[in-house]
Design an enzyme around this catalytic site. Structure first.
Site, PDB file in Angstrom:
ATOM      1  N   GLY A   1       0.845  -1.183   0.000  1.00  0.00           N
ATOM      2  CA  GLY A   1       0.000   0.000   0.000  1.00  0.00           C
ATOM      3  C   GLY A   1       0.877   1.228   0.000  1.00  0.00           C
ATOM      4  O   GLY A   1       2.093   1.121   0.187  1.00  0.00           O
TER       5      GLY A   1
ATOM      6  N   GLU B   1       3.662 -10.483  -6.475  1.00  0.00           N
ATOM      7  CA  GLU B   1       2.429 -10.587  -7.272  1.00  0.00           C
ATOM      8  C   GLU B   1       2.537  -9.948  -8.645  1.00  0.00           C
ATOM      9  O   GLU B   1       1.664 -10.150  -9.485  1.00  0.00           O
ATOM     10  CB  GLU B   1       1.251  -9.986  -6.494  1.00  0.00           C
TER      11      GLU B   1
ATOM     12  N   CYS C   1       5.580  -5.967   1.124  1.00  0.00           N
ATOM     13  CA  CYS C   1       5.903  -4.539   1.062  1.00  0.00           C
ATOM     14  C   CYS C   1       5.393  -3.807   2.308  1.00  0.00           C
ATOM     15  O   CYS C   1       5.938  -3.994   3.391  1.00  0.00           O
ATOM     16  CB  CYS C   1       5.378  -3.928  -0.229  1.00  0.00           C
ATOM     17  N   TYR C   2       4.345  -3.019   2.199  1.00  0.00           N
ATOM     18  CA  TYR C   2       3.830  -2.361   3.409  1.00  0.00           C
ATOM     19  C   TYR C   2       3.460  -3.404   4.460  1.00  0.00           C
ATOM     20  O   TYR C   2       3.714  -3.223   5.654  1.00  0.00           O
ATOM     21  CB  TYR C   2       2.609  -1.490   3.075  1.00  0.00           C
TER      22      TYR C   2
ATOM     23  N   HIS D   1       7.547  -7.218  -4.390  1.00  0.00           N
ATOM     24  CA  HIS D   1       6.180  -7.573  -4.804  1.00  0.00           C
ATOM     25  C   HIS D   1       6.171  -8.879  -5.603  1.00  0.00           C
ATOM     26  O   HIS D   1       6.392  -8.856  -6.809  1.00  0.00           O
ATOM     27  CB  HIS D   1       5.587  -6.449  -5.666  1.00  0.00           C
TER      28      HIS D   1
ATOM     29  N   LYS E   1     -13.086 -10.498 -13.345  1.00  0.00           N
ATOM     30  CA  LYS E   1     -13.468 -10.603 -14.757  1.00  0.00           C
ATOM     31  C   LYS E   1     -12.789 -11.770 -15.474  1.00  0.00           C
ATOM     32  O   LYS E   1     -13.413 -12.465 -16.271  1.00  0.00           O
ATOM     33  CB  LYS E   1     -13.108  -9.297 -15.450  1.00  0.00           C
TER      34      LYS E   1
ATOM     35  N   ASP F   1     -20.408 -10.154 -18.787  1.00  0.00           N
ATOM     36  CA  ASP F   1     -20.876 -10.427 -17.421  1.00  0.00           C
ATOM     37  C   ASP F   1     -22.323 -10.913 -17.401  1.00  0.00           C
ATOM     38  O   ASP F   1     -22.634 -11.936 -16.789  1.00  0.00           O
ATOM     39  CB  ASP F   1     -20.742  -9.181 -16.543  1.00  0.00           C
TER      40      ASP F   1
END
Ligand code: XMP
Length: 513
Positions: A58, A174, A85-86, A172, A369, A230
Site C-alpha cells: 500500500g 504478485e 511490502c507495506y 512484490h 473478470k 458479465d
C-alpha cells in the site's frame, strides 16, 4: 460469501490495487481468496477460518500518525501470515522489529540474494530479480525471525518466523516483473498454509449452481442481457442451474455496436435455447435523446428509459420473483480505502428498479473478470461473447459527442466495426482492453479527388488496462493505425479525417463522455 468447500486465504487491503492483484494471483494458484478490510478483527478472522492471511502492499508509511494497522491478535491465531511490502513493514513493526526511512528508496527491478534456509524460496535460485517499490525498509527483523534474503537497498528483503508462521517480503511477488513471484506465492500457499488447490472453474460452477438452486427454488427468474460478457455468463450460469425457469430480456436501445444484437440473439436462442424476449426499443430511446447533448443528461435518460422498458417487459413475465445481475467481485469488495468521487453516473444494464420487489441473484459476486471469462468458456459461450471487450451500458451514445441521431449512429457504427476488425486482424484483440471509434461534434475540411469536403472526423481510442481504474493509450503499430485510417476514410463516405487519442486515464477517462 463464505464458501465452506474451498480453502480460503484472506488478503488484507492496505491499497486496493495491490490487494486485488494479490487476490487474483492466489486464485490463479487455485486457492480461493477474499479481500478484507484492514479493520477486520481477530475474532472475525477466526470465524472465517482462513488457511492463510496476506497483508497487502500500500502507499502508506508505518510511521505516519494515521498509519493503517491491523488487530495485532491476528498474528497469534496460528494462521500463517505473509506480509508484502507495506504488509512486511507492518508485520516487522508489530512483532518488535525496526522499520526505518533511510532516505534510500528502491524502485524497479532489483537483484535479490537468498541468504538463509527458506520455505518461501525453496527450490528457487539463490540469486533472482524482484520488483521493489519502497521508501521505508525493515532495518532489523523482529526477535525470532530469520532474515532469509536481502537486496542492495533492503537488508531484510525477506524474513521468516516458521514457528509462528509469520513471513514477510519487501518486494512484490504478485507483479509480472518478479519472474519467480508466482512460485514464491505458491510456496506460501501450499507448503506453509497447506492450502488445497480447490478453486477451479469446475468447482466454481458447481457451487454457484447449487447456490442458485437453493436461492430460487422453483420460482421464475429474469435476467437482463446487455451483450457484454458479465450478463451473458450470469445468464448461462442461471440457465445451467434452473433451465427454463429463466427468461432473459434483451433491450436493444439502438445504441449497440454492429452485429451485436444478432449475436446475442443467436447465442441465447440458438445455442442455449433460453426463453428470450428481444425488445427492439431504438425508436423510443432515440426519441428521448433527440436534441440532448449533455453527457450526464444522456446517461440519465438512457438509464431511466432502460428501466421503464425493462419493467414493462418484466411484467409480461408475470410471476418472476428473482432478477439476475452480473455484479462482479471488484464492485463488492469491502475495501479499506476511502470512497471515490463520482466521475460518471454508471448505468448498469439490468439495473434494479427499486419498486420492482425482485430479489437479486448475483452468481458472479465472488469473481474477477478473468475468472468470469474462463467460466463462460467452460459453460459453452462462444468466444465472440466471452472475449468481447467491455462496452458501456449507454452504448454508442457516450461515444457520439453532441446529439445522438440515426445518421451519426450509422457513421460511428461503420467506423467502429473497422477499428475492431483491424485490431483483430493484427491479433491484438485480447491484449487491448478496449478499442473503439468516437465521433466528435465537429466537422473538418478535406480534399477528395478535386473537390473540397466538409465531413466528420473519427477519433480512434485504444487502451490497455488491468481493471479500467487506470488505463494507458495503446502503442498500436503504425501499420494498424494506417489500415484503420485508410479503410475508415474509404469505406465511410461521411468521414474525411481520422485521429488517434493518445491520452491515458487519469487524467482522461476511457470513454469520451
Ligand atoms: P471510464 O470512461 O469511466 O470507463 O474510464 C471505465 C470503464 O467503464 C465503462 N463504462 C461503463 N460501463 N455503464 C457500464 O456498464 C456505464 O455507464 C459506463 N460508462 C463507462 C467503460 O467502457 C470502461 O470500460
Amino acid at each position: 460469501m463464505s464458501d465452506p468447500g474451498a480453502d480460503t486465504v484472506l488478503v488484507v487491503d492496505f491499497g486496493a490495487q495491490y490487494a486485488q492483484l494479490i487476490a487474483r494471483r492466489v486464485r490463479e494458484a487455485h486457492v480461493r481468496s477474499e479481500i478484507v478490510s484492514r479493520d477486520i478483527t481477530a475474532e472475525e478472522v477466526r470465524r472465517r477460518r482462513p488457511v492463510g492471511i496476506v497483508l497487502s502492499g500500500g502507499p502508506a508509511s508505518v510511521y505516519a500518525d494515521d498509519a493503517y494497522r491491523i488487530d495485532p491478535a491476528i498474528l497469534d491465531l496460528g494462521v500463517p501470515v505473509l506480509g508484502i511490502c507495506y504488509g512486511h513493514q507492518l508485520l516487522a513493526d508489530l512483532a518488535g522489529g525496526v522499520v526505518e526511512n533511510t532516505g534510500t528508496a528502491e524502485y524497479g527491478k532489483t537483484p535479490l540474494e537468498v541468504t538463509g534456509d527458506s520455505v518461501l524460496f525453496s527450490d528457487l535460485p539463490r540469486q533472482q530479480e524482484v520488483w521493489m517499490s519502497h521508501r521505508d525498509l525493515v532495518a532489523e527483523a523482529p526477535p525470532g525471525f530469520e532474515v532469509v534474503a536481502s537486496s542492495p537497498g533492503a537488508p531484510v528483503a525477506a524474513m521468516e518466523n516458521r514457528q509462528r508462521g509469520l513471513f514477510g517480503v519487501q518486494f512484490h511477488p504478485e507483479v509480472a516483473h518478479t519472474p519467480r513471484g508466482n512460485e514464491i506465492l505458491r510456496n506460501f500457499l501450499y507448503d506453509v498454509c497447506g492450502a488445497r488447490p480447490t478453486w477451479t472453474s469446475h468447482s466454481i460452477i458447481e457451487s454457484q449452481v447449487e447456490k442458485i438452486r437453493a436461492q430460487v427454488g422453483d420460482a421464475r427468474v429474469i435476467c437482463g442481457l446487455s451483450g457484454g460478457v458479465d450478463s451473458a455468463v450470469a445468464a448461462a450460469l442461471v440457465h445451467e442451474a434452473v433451465g427454463d425457469q429463466l427468461t432473459c430480456i434483451f433491450v436493444d436501445h439502438g445504441l449497440l455496436r454492429a452485429d451485436e444484437a444478432e449475436q446475442v440473439e443467436e447465442t441465447f436462442r440458438g445455442h442455449f435455447d433460453v426463453d428470450l424476449i428481444h425488445v427492439k426499443a431504438a425508436d423510443r430511446f432515440l426519441e428521448k435523446l433527440a436534441g440532448v447533448t449533455d453527457p450526464e443528461q444522456k446517461r440519465k435518460i438512457i438509464g431511466e428509459t432502460f428501466i421503464r422498458v425493462f419493467e414493462e417487459t418484466a411484467r409480461e413475465v408475470g410471476d418472476a420473483r428473482f432478477l439476475v445481475q452480473g455484479t462482479l467481485y471488484p464492485d463488492v469488495i469491502e475495501s479499506g480505502s476511502g470512497t471515490a468521487a463520482t466521475i460518471k453516473t454508471h448505468h448498469n444494464v439490468g439495473g434494479l428498479p427499486e419498486d420492482m420487489e425482485l430479489e437479486l441473484v448475483e452468481p458472479l459476486r465472488d469473481l474477477f473478470k478473468d475468472e468470469v471469462r474462463v467460466i463462460g468458456e467452460e459453460l459453452g459461450l462462444p468466444p465472440e461473447i466471452v472475449w468481447r471487450q467491455p462496452f458501456p451500458g449507454p452504448g454508442l451514445a457516450v461515444r457520439i459527442i453532441g446529439e445522438v441521431t440515426r445518421e451519426r449512429l450509422d457513421v460511428l457504427r461503420a467506423a467502429d466495426k473497422i477499428v475492431v476488425e483491424e485490431i483483430r486482424r493484427a491479433g491484438l484483440y485480447r491484449d487491448i482492453w478496449q478499442a473503439f471509434a468516437v465521433l466528435p461534434a465537429v466537422r473538418t475540411v478535406g480534399v477528395q479527388g478535386d473537390g473540397r469536403t466538409y465531413a466528420y472526423p473519427i477519433v480512434v481510442r485504444a487502451v490497455t488496462s488491468e481493471d479500467a481504474m487506470t488505463a494507458d493509450w495503446a502503442r498500436l503499430p503504425y501499420e494498424v493505425l494506417e489500415a484503420m485510417s485508410s479503410r475508415i476514410i474509404n469505406e465511410v463516405p461521411q468521414v474525411n479525417r481520422v485521429a488517434y487519442d493518445i491520452s491515458s486515464k487519469p487524467p482522461a477517462t476511457i470513454e469520451w463522455e
